[in-house]
Design an enzyme around this catalytic site. Structure first.
Site, PDB file in Angstrom:
ATOM      1  N   ASP A  83      12.311  -0.279  -4.920  1.00  0.00           N
ATOM      2  CA  ASP A  83      13.331  -0.176  -3.875  1.00  0.00           C
ATOM      3  C   ASP A  83      14.694   0.168  -4.452  1.00  0.00           C
ATOM      4  O   ASP A  83      15.476   0.896  -3.834  1.00  0.00           O
ATOM      5  CB  ASP A  83      13.429  -1.494  -3.092  1.00  0.00           C
ATOM      6  CG  ASP A  83      12.228  -1.721  -2.191  1.00  0.00           C
ATOM      7  OD1 ASP A  83      11.506  -0.754  -1.916  1.00  0.00           O
ATOM      8  OD2 ASP A  83      12.007  -2.867  -1.766  1.00  0.00           O
ATOM      9  N   TYR A 347       4.214   1.767   5.565  1.00  0.00           N
ATOM     10  CA  TYR A 347       5.211   1.963   6.607  1.00  0.00           C
ATOM     11  C   TYR A 347       4.805   3.121   7.525  1.00  0.00           C
ATOM     12  O   TYR A 347       4.174   4.092   7.097  1.00  0.00           O
ATOM     13  CB  TYR A 347       6.563   2.284   5.979  1.00  0.00           C
ATOM     14  CG  TYR A 347       7.268   1.119   5.334  1.00  0.00           C
ATOM     15  CD1 TYR A 347       6.588  -0.020   4.933  1.00  0.00           C
ATOM     16  CD2 TYR A 347       8.648   1.172   5.109  1.00  0.00           C
ATOM     17  CE1 TYR A 347       7.252  -1.081   4.342  1.00  0.00           C
ATOM     18  CE2 TYR A 347       9.317   0.113   4.506  1.00  0.00           C
ATOM     19  CZ  TYR A 347       8.618  -1.004   4.122  1.00  0.00           C
ATOM     20  OH  TYR A 347       9.281  -2.047   3.536  1.00  0.00           O
ATOM     21  N   GLU A 365       2.831   6.134   5.512  1.00  0.00           N
ATOM     22  CA  GLU A 365       2.515   6.103   4.089  1.00  0.00           C
ATOM     23  C   GLU A 365       0.998   5.966   3.927  1.00  0.00           C
ATOM     24  O   GLU A 365       0.392   5.037   4.467  1.00  0.00           O
ATOM     25  CB  GLU A 365       3.233   4.938   3.415  1.00  0.00           C
ATOM     26  CG  GLU A 365       4.746   5.060   3.466  1.00  0.00           C
ATOM     27  CD  GLU A 365       5.472   3.847   2.930  1.00  0.00           C
ATOM     28  OE1 GLU A 365       6.672   3.956   2.630  1.00  0.00           O
ATOM     29  OE2 GLU A 365       4.839   2.765   2.819  1.00  0.00           O
TER      30      GLU A 365
END
Length: 386
Positions: A83, A347, A365
């Site tokens: 992230d 996601y 995804e």
């Protein structure tokens, strides 16, 4: 723990026992039943392909424009799948209902060691302006102050403005939009209002919404539902709603579906509702939907013609089994489901073209060993057939 926190915690304990008890569903008459089937699918981004500096494509955003185009965006992570770290915002555009797509372009580049997070995309139908709101320095690994930016396009996503610093209006507390889409209210109260909901950092967790009543020029905080405990390190079982997606229901209320970050009460989604244009999310309308199991991931919801759709990796602990569910009573019950991809999946984002209510688009995804292997677009025919 402060008196107010104690009172709220008792209320949440009550929810823990009563979450599965709900009032009789409010059925919507004359709704045409759906029978979804995937009719087309194509990869929009493939990770590890050596495209420029990009290593991983993650966090899908998807929107239909007033001109009838589809815009797909994502976070293009330059050097790793984590992230934190520098990223681009990548974009592709389709003007033929998703049949063909423009080459990848990059509409934002953080040029920062603690990069941007792909946030929320939304459209002001009054001005035909497309907005993307995103945060830089969300994780505070190599920087200390978060900044919220807004970019916009007035030519159907062909060109984009320079980033505008929204933190100058709302402050520098971490507000991480979405990820997903924001909404513009089509009904009273506050018809025309732009609503972008997101979450705080892991210390100051919870749901927060930003509101604009002047077409995105000025922003302020609206409804919140803070994590408990607040401003303290969290542990498993704490209440901390996180990534979330709002939408407007036919009565003008805002339905918000949120990630249950520390699995308070269940491995399932947190549902909230606002009747004042996202000014507040009363505890009376907070519940846990045990049917919507989740492994803690971004999910998406969409409403069309009396049907509420929901997509997420339907597993309690693993990001697998991307599933589309649908409801005829605003999510009180779920009529059925369709597996979009049974293997690694994470996601997802959904949208629908205004001139085509028969198809739903899901950008998600997708992988075999890992959900970050690609971003794939599924076109779903809602009433069956090709």
């Amino acid at each position: 723990m402060a008196e107010e926190e104690v009172r709220m915690f008792v209320v949440f304990l009550c929810f823990g026992f009563l979450a599965t008890i709900s009032s009789s569903p409010i059925l919507i008459s004359n709704v045409k039943p759906v029978s979804p089937v995937v009719v087309e699918e194509q990869l929009l981004w493939l990770s590890g392909g050596g495209e420029g500096e990009v290593d991983i494509y993650r966090t899908p955003l998807l929107v239909s424009t007033p001109q009838g185009s589809l815009l797909a965006l994502c976070g293009a992570r330059k050097y790793s799948s984590g992230d934190a770290g520098p990223k681009f915002l990548a974009i592709r555009r389709s003007t033929d209902k998703g049949q063909t797509w423009s080459p990848t372009d990059f509409v934002a580049d953080d040029r920062s060691p603690d990069g941007i997070n792909a946030g929320s995309i939304f459209v002001d139908e009054t001005t035909s302006t497309i907005f993307v709101m995103y945060i830089q320095c969300a994780h505070h690994y190599k920087c200390n102050v978060s900044t919220l930016f807004l970019i916009n396009s007035t030519d159907d996503g062909l060109t984009w403005s320079h980033p505008r610093n929204i933190s100058e209006q709302i402050g520098t507390m971490t507000f991480d939009p979405g990820p997903g889409y924001g909404v513009q209210k089509k009904l009273d109260p506050y018809k025309g209002r732009l609503i972008v909901c997101g979450h705080g950092d892991l210390l100051h967790g919870g749901v927060y919404c930003l509101l604009s009543d002047d077409h995105g020029n000025r922003w302020r905080y609206g409804g919140t539902r803070k994590a408990i405990p607040y401003d303290q390190k969290k542990k498993a079982g704490d209440f901390a709603p996180d990534e979330n997606q709002p939408l407007e229901l036919p009565d003008g209320s805002i339905l918000l579906n949120a990630r249950n970050e520390y699995t308070y009460h269940c491995h399932c989604r947190v549902i909230m509702r606002s009747f004042d244009g996202a000014e507040s999310f009363p505890l009376d309308y907070l519940r846990f939907d045990e049917k919507l199991i989740e492994p803690r991931a971004m999910a998406s919801q969409w409403y069309s013609n009396g049907v509420l759709f929901f997509s997420n990796p339907a597993h309690k602990t693993k990001r697998i089994n991307l599933t589309l569910r649908w409801s005829y009573d605003n999510g009180t019950t779920w009529a059925s489901s369709l597996t979009i991809w049974p293997q690694a999946s994470g996601y997802s984002a959904m949208t629908m073209l205004s001139e085509d209510s028969g198809h739903l688009y899901i950008l998600y995804e997708k992988g075999v060993k890992s959900s970050v292997e690609s971003l794939s677009l599924a076109k779903v025919a809602l009433y069956g057939g090709l």
